[in-house]
Design a protein around this motif. Structure first.
Motif, short mmCIF file in Angstrom:
data_model
loop_
_atom_site.label_atom_id
_atom_site.label_comp_id
_atom_site.label_asym_id
_atom_site.label_seq_id
_atom_site.Cartn_x
_atom_site.Cartn_y
_atom_site.Cartn_z
N TYR A 25 0.82 -1.21 0.00
CA TYR A 25 0.00 0.00 0.00
C TYR A 25 0.85 1.26 0.00
CZ TYR A 25 -4.52 -2.29 0.47
OH TYR A 25 -5.65 -3.02 0.23
N ALA A 26 1.99 1.21 0.70
CA ALA A 26 2.90 2.36 0.68
C ALA A 26 3.36 2.63 -0.74
CB ALA A 26 4.09 2.11 1.60
N TYR A 28 1.78 1.87 -3.45
CA TYR A 28 0.65 2.38 -4.23
C TYR A 28 0.44 3.88 -3.99
CZ TYR A 28 -4.13 3.19 -5.78
OH TYR A 28 -5.25 3.72 -6.39
N TRP A 29 0.39 4.26 -2.73
CA TRP A 29 0.12 5.67 -2.40
C TRP A 29 1.28 6.58 -2.77
CZ3 TRP A 29 -4.64 6.62 -2.21
CH2 TRP A 29 -5.55 5.71 -1.65
N LEU A 30 2.49 6.02 -2.82
CA LEU A 30 3.64 6.82 -3.22
C LEU A 30 3.87 6.79 -4.73
CD1 LEU A 30 6.12 5.85 -0.35
CD2 LEU A 30 4.96 8.06 -0.66
N ASN A 31 2.93 6.10 -5.43
CA ASN A 31 2.99 6.02 -6.89
C ASN A 31 4.30 5.41 -7.37
OD1 ASN A 31 1.79 6.37 -9.43
ND2 ASN A 31 2.84 8.31 -9.77
N SER A 35 3.23 0.35 -9.00
CA SER A 35 1.83 0.78 -9.05
C SER A 35 1.53 1.49 -10.38
CB SER A 35 1.51 1.69 -7.87
OG SER A 35 2.26 2.88 -7.91
N ARG A 55 -8.94 2.85 -10.45
CA ARG A 55 -8.26 3.06 -9.17
C ARG A 55 -8.76 2.05 -8.12
NH1 ARG A 55 -3.59 6.17 -8.48
NH2 ARG A 55 -3.56 7.76 -10.10
N ARG A 59 -6.47 -0.89 -6.33
CA ARG A 59 -6.33 -1.12 -4.89
C ARG A 59 -6.63 -2.58 -4.54
NH1 ARG A 59 -8.56 4.15 -4.71
NH2 ARG A 59 -10.68 3.33 -4.42
#
Length: 287
Positions: A25-26, A28-31, A35, A55, A59
């Motif tokens: 997830y880190a 993903y959120w940090l692109n 991801s 999106r 996820r």
């Protein structure tokens, strides 16, 4: 590397899964690059989806892929009893048995969905299983992988000419071959075929194996159950006439059947793989 795998295997699965989810997830959120590849593939393969829908699916892909590390560690390090305890359902084994009665070689095409390592384990635990094998870049990792893929009687063959000949002989003698049909082949070993409508450099090797051996073609998958505690082994017939068929219509029909398998559980497909990295115009869709 081996020490890390052993430690991961001995840690409580809750801890390993939690850490995997955190890093997934880190990223993903940090692109992260990973991801970005997932989102690019989803955009290419599902252009009708709105950005918000892609999106959401991305996820879900991240959540499923976060389970892979612990599963692979268990698959490589686990005992026969541990492996078998993870296989809750087997659908279509009767199809495989019917093919065996025909006394013709059998090839099972298994796409990168769910966890193909467990499909291989199931196959080598129950049959004379053969496959192709490309060594890992790191010697210690390669040692662990090769040991895992042979510990229940399976026999991987190298991807060099000698290995290919050995694989053909083993196939003709009754071995059941597992192959990953959606892996991008090396240059000169594929043709461009639509995959979800986008050109994908697709292997010609499977078509050649069937032509040389008269093998029967099946498709397989190992799907993660919703509770994340086990897998469903699935085997199905090719839904297209594959014998004595030219390469282009063969590969098109093969990719279409792989698409159907993916569409049942799209979140479990390996969208982080750069399936479209090689294009005829030399321009990659990935950053």
């Amino acid at each position: 590397m081996k020490v890390v795998l052993v430690c991961s295997y001995r840690l409580p699965r809750m801890i390993v899964t939690g850490l995997s989810r955190f890093f997934a997830y880190a990223g993903y959120w940090l692109n992260s690059k990973n991801s970005q590849t997932v989102l690019t593939n989803l955009k290419l393969c599902f252009p009708a989806l709105e950005k918000r829908e892609r999106r959401t699916l991305a996820r879900q892909v991240v959540a499923e892929s976060a389970l892979m590390y612990g599963e692979v560690v268990d698959a490589w390090m686990g005992s026969k009893q541990e492996i078998e305890s993870k296989i809750f359902e087997i659908n279509g084994q009767n199809i495989l048995e019917e093919c065996r009665q025909a006394e013709k070689p059998i090839i099972v095409a298994v796409p990168h969905i769910g966890n193909w390592e467990y499909f291989w384990h199931w196959l080598q635990l129950n049959y004379t299983a053969i496959s192709m094998y490309s060594p890992a870049k790191f010697d210690l990792l390669d040692e662990v992988m090769f040991k895992a893929r042979t510990k229940f009687g399976g026999k991987p063959f190298a991807t060099d000419p000698k290995g290919i000949m050995g694989l053909l002989r083993a196939l003709k003698k009754g071995g059941i071959m597992m192959i990953l049909p959606d892996q991008a082949p090396r240059e000169g070993a594929g043709v461009y075929t639509p995959f979800f409508g986008y050109p994908a450099y697709t292997m010609t090797l499977l078509h050649k194996f069937i032509g040389k051996t008269g093998a029967q073609l099946l498709f397989g998958s190992c799907i993660r159950l919703k509770d994340g505690k086990g897998f469903s082994i699935n085997i199905e017939k090719a839904d297209f006439p594959f014998e004595k068929r030219e390469i282009d219509p063969f590969n098109l029909a093969m990719n279409q059947q792989i698409e159907k398998i993916i569409e049942r559980n799209p979140e479990q497909y390996q969208w982080s793989y750069k399936r479209f990295k090689r294009q005829s115009n030399g321009i990659t869709p990935y950053q």
